[in-house]
Write an enzyme that holds these catalytic residues in place. Structure first.
Site, PDB file in Angstrom:
ATOM      1  CD  GLU A  16      10.928  -0.873 -10.436  1.00 45.03           C
ATOM      2  OE1 GLU A  16      11.488  -1.478 -11.376  1.00 45.03           O
ATOM      3  OE2 GLU A  16      10.394   0.235 -10.564  1.00 45.03           O
ATOM      4  CE  LYS A  52       6.625   4.051 -15.368  1.00 43.22           C
ATOM      5  NZ  LYS A  52       7.736   4.899 -14.834  1.00 43.22           N
TER       6      LYS A  52
END
Length: 425
Positions: A204, A334
């Site tokens: 990330e 999400k």
């Protein structure tokens, strides 16, 4: 509103080099929407099913079956539907799949179409996506929760905690928050180098130095914040994604060389929030430890945000149970955990109506798609985590939020410290 004329999907690559689904929807007025579907590395067992092909191609991770499901069954089922009937379209795809976790058609197939429909409808209406979904009152820019040290399943650093984040709570605007975060990120690189550690990156965009403990990683970040000219806790706070299900085995948490109970882990967290300006802890306990979450929330929930990711999997039914049991006090959002936009909307609405905070989130396997930036503003989440201020698939979301802030002009409000319970009252 225009009708859906054509639905199409293809296989593309995500930020980890794995295949994922990209869906396109075309309307009869010429409007068009396209959506890339993200994929997680540490996934909750209760998530909607991501359909993979198996076999040798792409080491079993191909998504041609999901693509074919879009191009054939889903395309036929929603052709001719009015594009602004988002809930009806999502319900039609859920019914077509016919399983509880979307395992027949694949949540990755259904979600791609769900988002692409919304984007096409927004274009047809002449509105940006955040305004189309959120209406005229969507105006709050989220605090960027920047993952600047990667551990756990996102890196080979050896540290158990998966994400160490900074939250620029003292900023006056989103653009200032982004600047502050980027400056700390670059400061951290020099701090890590000065200690002879690796400045390699995790999935990330955060650094993945080999450090001996959670506290050692936090100390690096605090030093970087101060080196950049900011005050820890006042200007920039800290947050953790523990992803504890990843190191939970045989009824124990295998954490930093020891075996711990839920009660012992709670003491670890109490000590951490006493020593560091931590405002949020995500997935501190195993995803089915309801009793442990209730006890932990009672113990420290007034001091820190306790976020359910694998625990809630953006599922309204699991969230409802958590609310009833007073387990956790915030929801990680999400879209691919549940598989449609409207189910995501329902989860966020349920959270907000019951006083739970919400944090919009990317996945470790991302694309250049910026939908979650618009969703964070549209749904009033107040927080977003989408990685470090590095790697284009992460920065794309931050840049979209800059555009939204500019479009909103004087109406834009930055959530800041008001987003967190540690600064309430």
């Amino acid at each position: 509103m225009a009708d859906i004329m054509h639905v199409f999907a293809r296989e593309i690559l995500d930020s980890r080099g794995n295949p994922t689904v990209e869906a396109e929807v075309f309307l009869d007025d010429g409007s068009h929407g396209v959506a890339g579907v993200p994929s997680g590395a540490s996934t909750g067992v209760h998530e909607a099913h991501e359909l993979r092909d198996g076999g040798e191609r792409y080491l079993g991770k191909g998504v041609l079956n999901a693509v074919n499901n879009v191009n054939e069954e889903i395309a036929d089922a929603i052709a001719g539907a009015e594009a602004d009937d988002q809930r009806l379209i999502d319900q039609a795809m859920i019914a077509l799949d016919g399983t509880e976790n979307k395992s027949r058609l694949g949540a990755n197939a259904i979600l791609g179409v769900s988002i692409a429909v919304a984007k096409a409808a927004a274009e047809s209406a002449g509105l940006p996506l955040y305004r189309y979904i959120g209406g005229p009152n969507a105006h709050v820019l989220p605090v960027p929760m920047m993952n600047i040290v990667n551990g756990g399943a996102h890196a080979d650093s050896g540290v158990d905690v998966q994400e160490f984040m900074i939250a620029p709570i003292g900023a006056e605007s989103f653009s200032e928050a982004l600047r502050m975060g980027a400056e700390v990120y670059h400061s951290l690189k020099s701090v890590i180098k000065s200690k002879g550690l690796s400045t390699g990156l995790g999935d990330e965009g955060g650094f993945a130095p080999s450090v001996e403990s959670t506290k050692a990683a936090l100390d690096l970040i605090v030093e970087a914040i101060e080196k950049a000219g900011f005050k820890p806790g006042a200007d920039i706070a800290l947050a953790l994604d523990v992803a504890s299900s990843e190191f939970y085995k045989d009824g124990k948490y295998h954490f930093e060389g020891g075996e711990h109970t839920a009660e012992e882990m709670a003491k670890v967290y109490e000590q951490l929030i006493a020593e560091y300006p931590i405002v949020s802890i995500e997935d501190p306990l195993q995803e089915d430890d309801w009793e442990g979450y209730t006890a932990l929330t009672a113990a420290i929930g007034d001091k820190v945000q306790i976020v359910g990711d694998d625990f809630f999997v953006t599922n309204p039914a699991r969230l409802k149970e958590g609310i009833e049991k007073k387990a956790a006090n915030a929801l990680l959002v999400k879209v691919n955990q549940i598989g449609t936009l409207t189910e995501t909307f329902d989860a966020v609405d349920l959270a907000h109506r019951n006083g739970y905070r919400t944090m919009m989130s990317h996945r470790s396997g991302e694309t250049e798609d910026t939908t979650i930036a618009d969703l964070a503003v549209a749904l009033g989440c107040g927080q977003i985590k989408t990685g470090a201020p590095a790697r284009s698939e992460r920065v794309a979301k931050y840049n979209q939020l800059l555009r939204i802030e500019q479009q909103l002009d004087d109406a834009a409000v930055y959530a800041g410290r008001s987003a967190f319970p540690r600064f309430q009252g």
